[in-house]
Scaffold this motif. Structure first.
Motif, PDB file in Angstrom:
ATOM      1  N   TRP A  87      88.234  52.426  -0.168  1.00 57.15           N
ATOM      2  CA  TRP A  87      87.613  52.344   0.607  1.00 57.15           C
ATOM      3  C   TRP A  87      87.337  51.703   1.118  1.00 57.15           C
ATOM      4  CZ3 TRP A  87      84.434  48.364   1.646  1.00 57.15           C
ATOM      5  CH2 TRP A  87      84.641  47.210   0.813  1.00 57.15           C
ATOM      6  N   ASN A 107      89.930  54.338   3.410  1.00 53.61           N
ATOM      7  CA  ASN A 107      89.076  55.284   3.835  1.00 53.61           C
ATOM      8  C   ASN A 107      87.408  55.602   3.581  1.00 53.61           C
ATOM      9  OD1 ASN A 107      91.808  57.162   5.192  1.00 53.61           O
ATOM     10  ND2 ASN A 107      92.224  56.327   3.384  1.00 53.61           N
ATOM     11  N   PRO A 108      87.013  55.009   3.828  1.00 53.41           N
ATOM     12  CA  PRO A 108      85.275  54.385   3.852  1.00 53.41           C
ATOM     13  C   PRO A 108      84.987  55.948   4.149  1.00 53.41           C
ATOM     14  CG  PRO A 108      86.179  53.843   6.561  1.00 53.41           C
ATOM     15  CD  PRO A 108      87.437  53.497   5.519  1.00 53.41           C
ATOM     16  N   THR A 109      83.903  56.368   3.425  1.00 50.15           N
ATOM     17  CA  THR A 109      83.381  57.243   3.763  1.00 50.15           C
ATOM     18  C   THR A 109      81.693  56.494   4.037  1.00 50.15           C
ATOM     19  OG1 THR A 109      81.515  56.958   1.581  1.00 50.15           O
ATOM     20  CG2 THR A 109      83.471  57.881   1.611  1.00 50.15           C
ATOM     21  N   LYS A 110      80.786  57.631   4.805  1.00 51.23           N
ATOM     22  CA  LYS A 110      79.642  57.264   5.420  1.00 51.23           C
ATOM     23  C   LYS A 110      79.037  56.104   4.492  1.00 51.23           C
ATOM     24  CE  LYS A 110      75.949  58.645   8.580  1.00 51.23           C
ATOM     25  NZ  LYS A 110      74.850  59.688   9.103  1.00 51.23           N
ATOM     26  N   PHE A 130      81.026  52.784   4.393  1.00 47.09           N
ATOM     27  CA  PHE A 130      80.698  52.387   5.593  1.00 47.09           C
ATOM     28  C   PHE A 130      79.425  51.044   5.517  1.00 47.09           C
ATOM     29  CE2 PHE A 130      79.585  52.289  10.106  1.00 47.09           C
ATOM     30  CZ  PHE A 130      80.299  51.462  10.503  1.00 47.09           C
ATOM     31  N   VAL A 147      87.615  47.549   8.394  1.00 45.55           N
ATOM     32  CA  VAL A 147      86.257  48.473   8.113  1.00 45.55           C
ATOM     33  C   VAL A 147      86.172  49.495   8.962  1.00 45.55           C
ATOM     34  CG1 VAL A 147      84.833  49.211   6.405  1.00 45.55           C
ATOM     35  CG2 VAL A 147      86.447  47.627   5.726  1.00 45.55           C
ATOM     36  N   ASN A 183      88.538  51.243  10.330  1.00 48.93           N
ATOM     37  CA  ASN A 183      89.080  52.910   9.765  1.00 48.93           C
ATOM     38  C   ASN A 183      88.194  54.086   9.757  1.00 48.93           C
ATOM     39  OD1 ASN A 183      91.964  51.458   9.362  1.00 48.93           O
ATOM     40  ND2 ASN A 183      90.930  50.298   7.967  1.00 48.93           N
ATOM     41  N   TYR A 184      87.243  53.503   9.554  1.00 47.84           N
ATOM     42  CA  TYR A 184      85.575  54.586  10.017  1.00 47.84           C
ATOM     43  C   TYR A 184      85.438  55.419  10.537  1.00 47.84           C
ATOM     44  CZ  TYR A 184      81.427  56.246   9.614  1.00 47.84           C
ATOM     45  OH  TYR A 184      80.122  57.733   9.696  1.00 47.84           O
ATOM     46  N   TYR A 185      86.120  54.743  12.004  1.00 44.73           N
ATOM     47  CA  TYR A 185      85.298  55.659  13.207  1.00 44.73           C
ATOM     48  C   TYR A 185      87.281  56.187  13.418  1.00 44.73           C
ATOM     49  CZ  TYR A 185      80.904  54.232  14.657  1.00 44.73           C
ATOM     50  OH  TYR A 185      79.613  53.272  14.068  1.00 44.73           O
ATOM     51  N   ASN A 231      89.344  57.697  11.212  1.00 44.27           N
ATOM     52  CA  ASN A 231      89.711  58.638  10.106  1.00 44.27           C
ATOM     53  C   ASN A 231      87.772  59.918  10.110  1.00 44.27           C
ATOM     54  OD1 ASN A 231      91.800  57.776   9.102  1.00 44.27           O
ATOM     55  ND2 ASN A 231      90.256  56.094   7.697  1.00 44.27           N
ATOM     56  N   LYS A 232      86.916  58.958  10.715  1.00 48.94           N
ATOM     57  CA  LYS A 232      86.260  60.254  11.414  1.00 48.94           C
ATOM     58  C   LYS A 232      85.970  61.984  11.791  1.00 48.94           C
ATOM     59  CE  LYS A 232      81.123  60.102  12.765  1.00 48.94           C
ATOM     60  NZ  LYS A 232      80.473  59.771  14.026  1.00 48.94           N
TER      61      LYS A 232
END
Length: 72
Positions: free
Chosen positions: A7, A10-13, A16, A64, A67-69, A71-72
């Motif tokens: 996570w 590769n965090p999900t919304k 995050f 985090v 990585n969130y933005y 992988n978005k």
């Protein structure tokens, strides 16, 4: 290959938003503790442990967010 999803990488919304909320609340509480905000505002006590904890939490949260933005 073992393809486990981490996570932090590769965090999900939902992950995050939860981690961002927990980070902001804990940062406010730790800064209030370090400054003795409830008695004398802006009187910074030197507390190296909490300072390092804030720094490392901020670095982790920035990873985090990145990585969130990414992988978005």
């Amino acid at each position: 290959m073992n393809n486990k999803r981490n996570w932090l990488e590769n965090p999900t919304k939902t992950q995050f938003l939860i981690s961002l909320t927990v980070y902001i609340i804990s940062l406010i509480i730790m800064v209030a503790t370090m400054t003795d905000f409830f008695q004398k505002p802006f009187d910074l006590k030197v507390n190296i442990v909490l300072l390092f904890l804030n720094i490392f939490a901020t670095i982790t949260m920035l990873k985090v967010i990145r990585n969130y933005y990414k992988n978005k």
